[in-house]
Design a protein around this motif. Structure first.
Motif, short mmCIF file in Angstrom:
data_model
loop_
_atom_site.label_atom_id
_atom_site.label_comp_id
_atom_site.label_asym_id
_atom_site.label_seq_id
_atom_site.Cartn_x
_atom_site.Cartn_y
_atom_site.Cartn_z
N LYS A 171 -24.29 -40.87 -1.12
CA LYS A 171 -23.96 -39.62 -0.45
C LYS A 171 -22.75 -38.94 -1.09
CE LYS A 171 -23.20 -41.73 3.47
NZ LYS A 171 -23.33 -43.15 3.10
N SER A 172 -21.68 -39.74 -1.28
CA SER A 172 -20.47 -39.17 -1.89
C SER A 172 -20.76 -38.70 -3.31
CB SER A 172 -19.35 -40.20 -1.94
OG SER A 172 -19.01 -40.61 -0.65
N THR A 173 -21.51 -39.50 -4.04
CA THR A 173 -21.83 -39.15 -5.41
C THR A 173 -22.57 -37.82 -5.46
OG1 THR A 173 -21.96 -41.50 -5.94
CG2 THR A 173 -22.93 -39.97 -7.52
N PHE A 183 -18.09 -31.64 2.97
CA PHE A 183 -17.25 -32.57 3.73
C PHE A 183 -17.72 -33.99 3.47
CE2 PHE A 183 -15.02 -29.65 6.63
CZ PHE A 183 -15.79 -28.51 6.52
N ASP A 184 -16.84 -34.84 2.95
CA ASP A 184 -17.22 -36.23 2.72
C ASP A 184 -16.57 -37.13 3.76
OD1 ASP A 184 -18.16 -38.59 1.78
OD2 ASP A 184 -17.25 -38.47 -0.22
N GLU A 185 -17.32 -37.49 4.78
CA GLU A 185 -16.83 -38.32 5.88
C GLU A 185 -15.43 -37.88 6.35
OE1 GLU A 185 -17.53 -42.43 5.75
OE2 GLU A 185 -19.02 -42.30 4.14
N PRO A 186 -15.33 -36.64 6.81
CA PRO A 186 -14.00 -36.09 7.12
C PRO A 186 -13.30 -36.79 8.28
CG PRO A 186 -15.71 -34.60 7.90
CD PRO A 186 -16.39 -35.64 7.07
MG LIG Z 1 -18.94 -42.10 0.42
#
Ligand SMILES: [Mg+2]
Ligand SMILES: Nc1ncnc2c1ncn2[C@@H]1O[C@H](COP(=O)(O)OP(=O)(O)OP(=O)(O)O)[C@@H](O)[C@H]1O
Lengths: 255, 309
Positions: free
Chosen positions: A45-47, A175-178
């Motif tokens: 997901k982050s990638t 938004f990455d796991e804000p």
């Molecule tokens: Mg991540």
């Protein structure tokens, strides 16, 4: 409303050495839509988010934001990587909010917000400071303009980080796991800011574990696992009636 | 108890040396040595030497810091040629004695009669005689500055890598290019790690400039040596020089404190008090009763590369 999607991914692949992290991602996000992404740890997901603003280079496929390839230019059949300056210009249109806030600790809140508009967009200090103040008011932190990030709570820092990204007037927010690094009682204040942003019509991609937020605010919900999109659809449908076994077992763990 | 013994031994040693120096010129009566020290302490030649020492220190550190920062950025560059050149430079200049390097620059005109710099196949050429290009002061400056750059490169590099990578990413995500990220985000934060060892380097440099003696630069050490050779007041003049070196290093130490405090902004919730503020607070608490709680002081991370030659 335009017919062109804000984000369009076609068969996006990404490897880290031997490790295939993204194995063909296809998706579209329409302007003013909110897409939420869920999935187990390590699913990419982050990638994927980082590929959207070219913090990571993709190895195959096409990824475009607002109709333009990210980090590359197509001439005829060939695709060229863009020089640093061009990539920066594109990134300036895309806001990103990180799990660990990443505010600049040596600058006050106001300086955090004004830095990029002044240095990157060459806005005047007065204009940038003015917008910074308005944005801080919008995230409920008007009185913190002169504070340093370390003097703020986690929830306040994340709201400043959102305001910092908005100060560049982006077309798209990632938004990455804000809220993952926040104490439970601070999660609400950040989600409220994000909800208001969505209502104002911002296009957003949100990687989150907050299923409630995804259900209420998301226009689409994507479940990723093992570098592919396993299931996507209206949040209510995906959550209430998952079609895939992997989605079902993931949801049974987080719900 | 142990403290008393140590103090007693220290006082005894100092007293013995002190009286020995005092009676150095026995023919002239007791304590004349200290009169000689006093006489030369404010001597004009000594002052000119001090001035040159300060100039040399400042310029050599300037060369060291600027070149060191460039070398550090090169060393961290994704381009292998850049980082390899930087590595080679550091390897060479850290691996040879400063005195050798100063002598090298001083003597280079013996082998190299002139230097020509220009663009090949054009008439744009600079011609310089090395005798004029590298006078003693320049030789000392090159020797000290280029050597210092190798040490500063390691200090700056340690500073840069101490800044969390998330900072670079956040800055990039805002559209900042590599130069901006380095200048506005990474280096200012790296300063907290860079400043303390750089202060030590400066203090060390102030003393190392005495090696310019080898190139015949008339800085403080050379000056006192010249006077001592003429008057035979060897110990006295060494004391004069030591006093001035101590005065200068003490001033630098205080300066370093304030610079560190400046770059500590945002590192803690509150700035540590200045010595003056601390003194005032001490007076205040002396009247007001229980002492104030201890202040938060930024933790100084350990830095490689600050070990000394
Ligand atoms: Mg991540
Ligand atoms: N720079 C990198 N170098 C090598 N491997 C990496 C790198 N970044 C990520 N990975 C690997 O890629 C995979 C996907 O990582 P990613 O961070 O995208 O997952 P994620 O879905 O965001 O997980 P999480 O929910 O834990 O944040 C993981 O196996 C991770 O170890």
């Amino acid at each position: 409303m335009t017919s062109m999607p804000m984000v369009k991914a076609e068969a996006v692949h990404k490897n880290f050495g031997r490790l295939e992290v993204l194995r063909g991602i296809d998706l579209e996000v329409n302007p003013r839509d909110v897409m939420c992404m869920i999935g187990p740890s390590g699913s990419g997901k982050s990638t994927f988010l980082r590929c959207i603003n070219h913090l990571e280079k993709i190895d195959a496929g096409r990824l475009s934001v607002d109709g333009e390839l990210v980090g590359y230019r197509q001439r005829g059949d060939r695709i060229y990587e863009l020089p640093d300056a061009e990539v920066c210009k594109k990134r300036a249109e895309i806001g990103m909010v990180f799990q660990h806030f990443n505010l600049f600790p040596h600058m006050t809140v106001l300086e955090n917000l004004a830095e990029a508009p002044v240095r990157v967009k060459r806005e005047s200090r007065a204009v940038a400071a003015d917008r910074a103040r308005r944005l801080l008011e919008r995230v409920g932190l008007a009185e913190k303009v002169d504070a340093y990030p370390r003097q703020l709570s986690g929830g306040q820092q994340q709201r400043v980080a959102i305001a910092r990204a908005l100060a560049m007037q982006p077309k798209l927010m990632l938004f990455d796991e804000p809220t993952s690094a926040l104490d439970p009682e601070l999660v609400g204040e950040v989600l409220d800011v994000m909800r208001a942003l969505a209502e104002d019509g911002m296009t957003m991609i949100v990687v989150t574990h907050e299923i409630g937020f995804a259900r209420e605010v998301g226009d689409t919900l994507v479940f990723m696992d093992g570098g592919v999109i396993v299931e996507a659809g209206k949040p209510r449908d995906v959550l209430a009636n998952p079609q895939q076994e992997r989605t079902r077992s993931f949801l049974s763990k987080v719900l | 108890m142990a403290a008393v013994v140590v103090l007693a031994i220290a006082v005894y040693i100092l007293y013995t040396i002190g009286t020995a120096i005092g009676n150095d010129r026995t023919g002239l009566g007791p304590h004349t040595g200290w009169l000689v020290v006093e006489k030369f302490l404010f001597n004009g030649l000594i002052f000119r030497g001090i001035l040159l020492t300060l100039e040399l220190t400042a310029l050599a550190m300037l060369v060291g810091v600027v070149l060191g920062a460039i070398l550090a950025v090169m060393r961290l560059s994704p381009n292998p040629v850049m980082s390899w050149v930087s590595w080679l430079y550091i390897w060479f200049f850290r691996g040879t004695p400063v005195l050798v390097q100063i002598f090298f620059w001083f003597n280079i005109n013996l082998v190299l009669k002139s230097i020509d710099i220009g663009i090949p196949f054009t008439s744009l050429w600079l011609h310089g005689n090395t005798n004029k290009l590298i006078p003693p002061f320049m030789a000392a400056l090159l020797g000290l500055g280029l050597n210092e750059a190798a040490y500063m490169a390691e200090i700056v590099r340690a500073g840069i890598i101490s800044v969390e990578h998330g900072q670079t990413e956040a800055a990039q995500a805002l559209g900042m290019d590599r130069g901006l990220v380095m200048r506005r985000i990474v280096l200012p934060q790296a300063m907290r790690v860079i400043i303390p060892p750089t202060g030590n380097e400066t203090i060390s440099m102030l003393k190392t400039t005495s090696l310019a003696f080898g190139a015949g630069v008339t800085e403080l050490f050379t000056r006192q040596q010249q006077i001592a050779t003429a008057t035979y007041d060897v110990l006295e003049l060494l004391i004069v020089a030591s006093i001035w070196y101590l005065v200068m290093t003490s001033i630098l130490t205080v300066g370093q404190y304030y610079i560190e405090r400046h770059f500590g902004r945002g590192a803690t919730r509150q700035l540590p008090p200045t010595p003056l503020q601390r003194f005032r607070r001490m007076l205040f608490t002396f009247h007001a009763g229980p002492p104030a709680p201890p202040e938060l002081v930024p933790a100084g991370p350990a830095v490689p590369g600050s070990e000394h030659r």
